[in-house]
Design a protein around this motif. Structure first.
Motif, short mmCIF file in Angstrom:
data_model
loop_
_atom_site.label_atom_id
_atom_site.label_comp_id
_atom_site.label_asym_id
_atom_site.label_seq_id
_atom_site.Cartn_x
_atom_site.Cartn_y
_atom_site.Cartn_z
N ASP A 250 -9.00 30.49 -17.90
CA ASP A 250 -9.86 29.69 -17.03
C ASP A 250 -11.13 29.39 -17.80
O ASP A 250 -11.33 29.86 -18.93
CB ASP A 250 -10.17 30.45 -15.74
CG ASP A 250 -10.40 29.53 -14.54
OD1 ASP A 250 -10.80 28.36 -14.75
OD2 ASP A 250 -10.20 30.00 -13.41
N ARG A 251 -12.03 28.62 -17.18
CA ARG A 251 -13.26 28.21 -17.86
C ARG A 251 -14.41 28.13 -16.86
O ARG A 251 -14.22 27.75 -15.71
CB ARG A 251 -13.03 26.84 -18.50
CG ARG A 251 -14.28 26.25 -19.13
CD ARG A 251 -13.99 25.00 -19.89
NE ARG A 251 -13.67 23.91 -18.97
CZ ARG A 251 -13.47 22.67 -19.35
NH1 ARG A 251 -13.52 22.35 -20.62
NH2 ARG A 251 -13.19 21.74 -18.48
N ILE A 252 -15.61 28.47 -17.37
CA ILE A 252 -16.83 28.24 -16.60
C ILE A 252 -17.76 27.38 -17.47
O ILE A 252 -17.86 27.59 -18.68
CB ILE A 252 -17.55 29.55 -16.18
CG1 ILE A 252 -17.80 30.46 -17.37
CG2 ILE A 252 -16.76 30.27 -15.11
CD1 ILE A 252 -18.64 31.69 -17.04
N THR A 253 -18.38 26.39 -16.85
CA THR A 253 -19.31 25.51 -17.54
C THR A 253 -20.69 25.77 -16.95
O THR A 253 -20.88 25.61 -15.74
CB THR A 253 -18.90 24.03 -17.36
OG1 THR A 253 -17.58 23.87 -17.89
CG2 THR A 253 -19.86 23.11 -18.09
N LEU A 254 -21.62 26.21 -17.81
CA LEU A 254 -22.91 26.69 -17.35
C LEU A 254 -24.05 26.10 -18.15
O LEU A 254 -23.92 25.88 -19.36
CB LEU A 254 -22.97 28.22 -17.47
CG LEU A 254 -21.86 29.01 -16.80
CD1 LEU A 254 -21.91 30.48 -17.23
CD2 LEU A 254 -21.95 28.89 -15.30
N SER A 255 -25.20 25.90 -17.49
CA SER A 255 -26.42 25.48 -18.18
C SER A 255 -26.95 26.66 -18.99
O SER A 255 -26.48 27.80 -18.85
CB SER A 255 -27.47 25.04 -17.17
OG SER A 255 -27.95 26.17 -16.44
N TYR A 256 -27.97 26.41 -19.81
CA TYR A 256 -28.57 27.49 -20.59
C TYR A 256 -29.08 28.61 -19.68
O TYR A 256 -28.79 29.79 -19.91
CB TYR A 256 -29.71 26.97 -21.48
CG TYR A 256 -30.45 28.10 -22.15
CD1 TYR A 256 -29.82 28.86 -23.12
CD2 TYR A 256 -31.74 28.43 -21.78
CE1 TYR A 256 -30.48 29.93 -23.73
CE2 TYR A 256 -32.41 29.49 -22.37
CZ TYR A 256 -31.77 30.24 -23.35
OH TYR A 256 -32.42 31.29 -23.92
N ASP A 257 -29.82 28.27 -18.63
CA ASP A 257 -30.33 29.30 -17.72
C ASP A 257 -29.19 30.09 -17.08
O ASP A 257 -29.29 31.30 -16.92
CB ASP A 257 -31.21 28.69 -16.63
CG ASP A 257 -32.58 28.28 -17.16
OD1 ASP A 257 -33.01 28.82 -18.20
OD2 ASP A 257 -33.22 27.42 -16.52
N GLU A 258 -28.12 29.41 -16.72
CA GLU A 258 -26.96 30.09 -16.11
C GLU A 258 -26.22 30.97 -17.11
O GLU A 258 -25.51 31.89 -16.70
CB GLU A 258 -26.00 29.05 -15.52
CG GLU A 258 -26.58 28.29 -14.35
CD GLU A 258 -25.74 27.09 -13.95
OE1 GLU A 258 -25.79 26.71 -12.77
OE2 GLU A 258 -25.04 26.50 -14.82
N ARG A 259 -26.38 30.70 -18.40
CA ARG A 259 -25.71 31.49 -19.44
C ARG A 259 -26.53 32.71 -19.87
O ARG A 259 -26.10 33.45 -20.74
CB ARG A 259 -25.38 30.62 -20.65
CG ARG A 259 -24.26 29.63 -20.37
CD ARG A 259 -23.88 28.81 -21.59
NE ARG A 259 -24.84 27.75 -21.83
CZ ARG A 259 -25.54 27.60 -22.95
NH1 ARG A 259 -25.39 28.41 -23.96
NH2 ARG A 259 -26.40 26.60 -23.06
N HIS A 260 -27.69 32.92 -19.29
CA HIS A 260 -28.54 34.07 -19.62
C HIS A 260 -28.39 35.08 -18.50
O HIS A 260 -29.18 35.09 -17.55
CB HIS A 260 -29.99 33.59 -19.78
CG HIS A 260 -30.86 34.58 -20.44
ND1 HIS A 260 -32.22 34.47 -20.44
CD2 HIS A 260 -30.60 35.71 -21.12
CE1 HIS A 260 -32.75 35.49 -21.09
NE2 HIS A 260 -31.78 36.24 -21.51
#
Length: 160
Positions: free
Chosen positions: A19-29
């Motif tokens: 599966d995959r998640i697509t996240l902004s920079y803030d969401e990836r921290h």
């Protein structure tokens, strides 16, 4: 709920992602957060410390499956200069304001900010609005960075 307890750095794994998640920079921290991935996999990210996830990283689930992390496009400013010396000066001004910045050959990417945009143009920069993934340079004390300072000031050389 199944947990993701390990980050597999981009390029270090070959198994197909489930599966995959697509996240902004803030969401990836993140350290700990519940996610619902694009194909419906629900999981709890449960890491020992806050980590910046990068595009291409994998999150290993407890059952061995892997979730692919994709960096989302974000509104950014692309900072360009007439020559490398000017770009270095612009980078200094951006760093002096403690702004997250992605440094690449011939350009700097920062988050959209009209005040900073005006300042950079006043310094002679060409600034373009773009939409792209944002992965700024990690700080010197970021524990996912290759340069980690251990307690006791140990960083590979002595002081006279």
């Amino acid at each position: 709920m199944i947990r993701a307890t390990r980050v597999l750095k981009a390029g270090s794994w070959q198994a197909p992602a489930c599966d995959r998640i697509t996240l902004s920079y803030d969401e990836r921290h993140r350290r700990r957060l519940r996610f619902l991935a694009e194909a419906g996999t629900e999981f709890l990210l449960d890491l020992p410390r806050t980590t910046v996830l990068r595009g291409g990283d994998g999150l290993r689930l407890e059952d061995g499956r892997i979730i692919l992390v994709t960096a989302a496009d974000e509104p950014l400013l692309e900072v360009l200069a007439g020559d490398p010396d000017q770009l270095a000066r612009l980078a200094w001004h951006i760093g002096n304001r403690h702004l997250p910045a992605q440094i690449a050959s011939g350009r700097i990417l920062i988050r959209e900010d009209s005040v900073i945009e005006e300042m950079l143009q006043g310094l002679g920069a060409t600034v373009r609005h773009i939409c792209a993934p944002f992965t700024p340079e990690p700080g010197a004390y970021d524990n996912s960075h290759a340069l980690v300072f251990a307690p006791g000031h140990g960083h590979g050389h002595g002081h006279g």
